[in-house]
Design an enzyme around this catalytic site. Structure first.
Site, PDB file in Angstrom:
ATOM      1  N   ARG A  89      -2.338  16.596 -15.778  1.00  0.00           N
ATOM      2  CA  ARG A  89      -2.308  15.877 -14.660  1.00  0.00           C
ATOM      3  C   ARG A  89      -0.789  15.498 -14.097  1.00  0.00           C
ATOM      4  O   ARG A  89      -0.753  14.578 -13.301  1.00  0.00           O
ATOM      5  CB  ARG A  89      -2.980  14.644 -14.873  1.00  0.00           C
ATOM      6  N   HIS A 138      -6.005  -0.435 -27.983  1.00  0.00           N
ATOM      7  CA  HIS A 138      -4.731  -1.098 -27.616  1.00  0.00           C
ATOM      8  C   HIS A 138      -4.833  -0.234 -26.087  1.00  0.00           C
ATOM      9  O   HIS A 138      -4.470  -1.092 -25.079  1.00  0.00           O
ATOM     10  CB  HIS A 138      -3.756  -0.783 -28.343  1.00  0.00           C
ATOM     11  N   GLU A 180      -5.605   5.111 -31.963  1.00  0.00           N
ATOM     12  CA  GLU A 180      -6.742   5.111 -32.854  1.00  0.00           C
ATOM     13  C   GLU A 180      -7.440   3.762 -32.517  1.00  0.00           C
ATOM     14  O   GLU A 180      -8.568   3.621 -32.919  1.00  0.00           O
ATOM     15  CB  GLU A 180      -6.176   5.033 -34.463  1.00  0.00           C
ATOM     16  N   SER A 212       3.783   1.055 -20.176  1.00  0.00           N
ATOM     17  CA  SER A 212       2.993   0.783 -19.068  1.00  0.00           C
ATOM     18  C   SER A 212       2.689  -0.853 -18.905  1.00  0.00           C
ATOM     19  O   SER A 212       2.282  -1.068 -17.729  1.00  0.00           O
ATOM     20  CB  SER A 212       1.646   1.986 -18.912  1.00  0.00           C
ATOM     21  N   GLU A 237       4.151  -3.229 -19.103  1.00  0.00           N
ATOM     22  CA  GLU A 237       5.454  -3.782 -18.244  1.00  0.00           C
ATOM     23  C   GLU A 237       5.570  -3.349 -16.764  1.00  0.00           C
ATOM     24  O   GLU A 237       6.405  -3.918 -15.968  1.00  0.00           O
ATOM     25  CB  GLU A 237       6.883  -3.563 -19.019  1.00  0.00           C
ATOM     26  N   ALA A 242       1.684   6.686 -18.475  1.00  0.00           N
ATOM     27  CA  ALA A 242       0.917   7.584 -19.015  1.00  0.00           C
ATOM     28  C   ALA A 242       0.407   6.689 -20.589  1.00  0.00           C
ATOM     29  O   ALA A 242       1.098   6.624 -21.397  1.00  0.00           O
ATOM     30  CB  ALA A 242       1.428   8.716 -19.455  1.00  0.00           C
TER      31      ALA A 242
END
Ligand SMILES: Nc1c(NC[C@H](O)[C@H](O)[C@H](O)CO)[nH]c(=O)[nH]c1=O
Ligand SMILES: CC(=O)[C@@H](O)COP(=O)(O)O
Length: 164
Positions: free
Chosen positions: A136, A97, A94, A65, A67, A89
């Protein structure tokens, strides 16, 4: 309002523009492809269902995502492309990021729409879990791809209405 309260695939279709001559570019992130391919199918079918010509729906893949912005720019700068839909998506891991990706893409796509004066749609899921993402992407909360495609259509209608 959450997608829990407003299904992503339920929207008004009054006064939609003729998009038979419009060219759409869909940029798809390969990360979480089990989700993004569903988003793409939803977006593609929604465009066709409302009058887009198959040969006028272009597709480009990007690794992740982050990019999406550059991939969207390469389409948005083309004079023959009327709208760009970015699909991804970004599932929380953890670390933080996902936050950095989400903010970068949201800001980047916003900038592209303003720079090129054409719809550049943020069709990126930012869920906490894979389950939320699947809900979704054609699940119980609808399909973000449907929503993104319909948003592109409606923004083209507004552009036709307000631009001389
Ligand atoms: N973790 C996810 C990523 N990570 C990859 C980045 O988007 C990017 O490709 C990398 O940082 C190199 O620039 N991407 C997603 O689309 N979804 C994720 O959940
Ligand atoms: C959104 C991401 O890049 C994420 O999946 C990476 O996971 P982590 O934060 O555990 O490194």
């Amino acid at each position: 309002m959450s997608s829990v309260d407003k299904n992503l695939s339920v929207f008004s279709t009054e006064a939609l523009p003729d998009i038979s001559q419009s060219t759409f570019a869909i940029v798809v992130a390969e990360w979480n492809e089990q989700v993004t391919e569903k988003l793409y199918e939803g977006a593609y079918q929604t465009l066709l269902a409302h009058g887009a010509a198959p040969e006028r729906v272009l597709r480009g893949n990007v690794p992740g995502s982050f990019e999406l912005t550059l991939g969207a720019q390469w389409f948005a700068e083309r004079s023959d492309v009327d709208a760009v839909i970015a699909l991804g998506a970004v599932i929380q891991g953890e670390t933080k990021h996902n936050d950095y990706i989400n903010h970068a893409v949201a800001q980047g796509l916003t900038h592209l729409g303003l720079k090129y004066g054409k719809p550049v749609i943020f069709g990126v899921l930012t869920p906490n879990t894979l389950e939320q993402a699947l809900d979704r992407a054609g699940g119980k909360h609808g399909n973000k791809g449907d929503e993104a495609a319909m948003t592109a259509i409606k923004m083209l209608g507004l552009k036709n209405q307000v631009r001389v």
